[in-house]
Design a protein around this motif. Sequence first.
Motif, PDB file in Angstrom:
ATOM      1  N   ILE A  27       0.813  -1.223   0.000  1.00  0.00           N
ATOM      2  CA  ILE A  27       0.000   0.000   0.000  1.00  0.00           C
ATOM      3  C   ILE A  27       0.843   1.267   0.000  1.00  0.00           C
ATOM      4  CG2 ILE A  27      -1.981  -1.112   1.104  1.00  0.00           C
ATOM      5  CD1 ILE A  27      -1.101   0.212   3.737  1.00  0.00           C
ATOM      6  N   HIS A  28       2.156   1.123   0.124  1.00  0.00           N
ATOM      7  CA  HIS A  28       3.044   2.286   0.137  1.00  0.00           C
ATOM      8  C   HIS A  28       3.581   2.620  -1.260  1.00  0.00           C
ATOM      9  CE1 HIS A  28       2.822   2.324   4.461  1.00  0.00           C
ATOM     10  NE2 HIS A  28       3.185   1.051   4.504  1.00  0.00           N
ATOM     11  N   THR A  29       3.199   1.834  -2.269  1.00  0.00           N
ATOM     12  CA  THR A  29       3.617   2.126  -3.652  1.00  0.00           C
ATOM     13  C   THR A  29       2.391   2.102  -4.556  1.00  0.00           C
ATOM     14  OG1 THR A  29       3.988  -0.193  -4.243  1.00  0.00           O
ATOM     15  CG2 THR A  29       5.837   0.983  -3.247  1.00  0.00           C
ATOM     16  N   THR A  30       2.552   2.603  -5.754  1.00  0.00           N
ATOM     17  CA  THR A  30       1.446   2.594  -6.719  1.00  0.00           C
ATOM     18  C   THR A  30       1.758   1.702  -7.912  1.00  0.00           C
ATOM     19  OG1 THR A  30       2.362   4.557  -7.800  1.00  0.00           O
ATOM     20  CG2 THR A  30       0.684   4.918  -6.095  1.00  0.00           C
ATOM     21  N   ASP A  31       2.832   0.887  -7.804  1.00  0.00           N
ATOM     22  CA  ASP A  31       3.248   0.066  -8.945  1.00  0.00           C
ATOM     23  C   ASP A  31       2.645  -1.340  -8.939  1.00  0.00           C
ATOM     24  OD1 ASP A  31       4.628  -1.138  -6.903  1.00  0.00           O
ATOM     25  OD2 ASP A  31       6.630  -0.742  -7.733  1.00  0.00           O
ATOM     26  N   GLY A  32       1.755  -1.641  -7.974  1.00  0.00           N
ATOM     27  CA  GLY A  32       1.125  -2.961  -7.920  1.00  0.00           C
ATOM     28  C   GLY A  32       2.017  -4.052  -7.332  1.00  0.00           C
ATOM     29  N   SER A  33       3.123  -3.663  -6.719  1.00  0.00           N
ATOM     30  CA  SER A  33       4.016  -4.671  -6.126  1.00  0.00           C
ATOM     31  C   SER A  33       3.400  -5.255  -4.853  1.00  0.00           C
ATOM     32  CB  SER A  33       5.387  -4.058  -5.843  1.00  0.00           C
ATOM     33  OG  SER A  33       5.259  -3.008  -4.898  1.00  0.00           O
ATOM     34  N   PHE A  34       3.968  -6.379  -4.451  1.00  0.00           N
ATOM     35  CA  PHE A  34       3.473  -7.098  -3.271  1.00  0.00           C
ATOM     36  C   PHE A  34       4.513  -7.071  -2.152  1.00  0.00           C
ATOM     37  CE2 PHE A  34       0.958  -8.792  -6.682  1.00  0.00           C
ATOM     38  CZ  PHE A  34      -0.285  -9.037  -6.111  1.00  0.00           C
ATOM     39  N   VAL A  35       4.040  -7.244  -0.942  1.00  0.00           N
ATOM     40  CA  VAL A  35       4.941  -7.469   0.202  1.00  0.00           C
ATOM     41  C   VAL A  35       4.866  -8.938   0.569  1.00  0.00           C
ATOM     42  CG1 VAL A  35       4.803  -5.123   1.114  1.00  0.00           C
ATOM     43  CG2 VAL A  35       3.164  -6.819   1.889  1.00  0.00           C
ATOM     44  N   GLY A  36       5.928  -9.433   1.213  1.00  0.00           N
ATOM     45  CA  GLY A  36       5.998 -10.862   1.523  1.00  0.00           C
ATOM     46  C   GLY A  36       5.594 -11.229   2.937  1.00  0.00           C
TER      47      GLY A  36
END
Length: 130
Positions: A27-36
């Motif tokens: 939720i801290h980026t807008t690039d659609g990346s995921f956290v693990g």
Amino acid sequence: DMVEFLHVGRQYNYCVRSTAHQYMVNIHTTDGSFVGASHPGCTPHTVQWESSVEVSVTTKREAGSLAVEETLLTWELVHAASDTKLLSGQTVTSENGKATVHLIVGQEQVMNLSLNDNTELAFVVLPSKE
């Protein structure tokens, strides 16, 4: 978990977190990346003194060592150095002549008597049969 390394009366933090290759959208980026992983959730726990004792009541060896059921067992857990009674109670043996007593010493008693891994305690049992 290596409980053998925990010490009675000490406080430890127990922490857990969820993990996965793509646990959730970052939720801290807008690039659609995921956290693990999630953030850890921690709770403090103080180690209590806890044990159990199995008592077996039988007739004398000369009488065949037969199990004695429905024997009333009055018991006490005593701090050996100060002769302070920590716990007490009663239980009754089952048809196999055995009874298990679960023991948990309260945190206040642990601190007041400085109970630790080397404290000597006595478990006293008085059997009676009507």
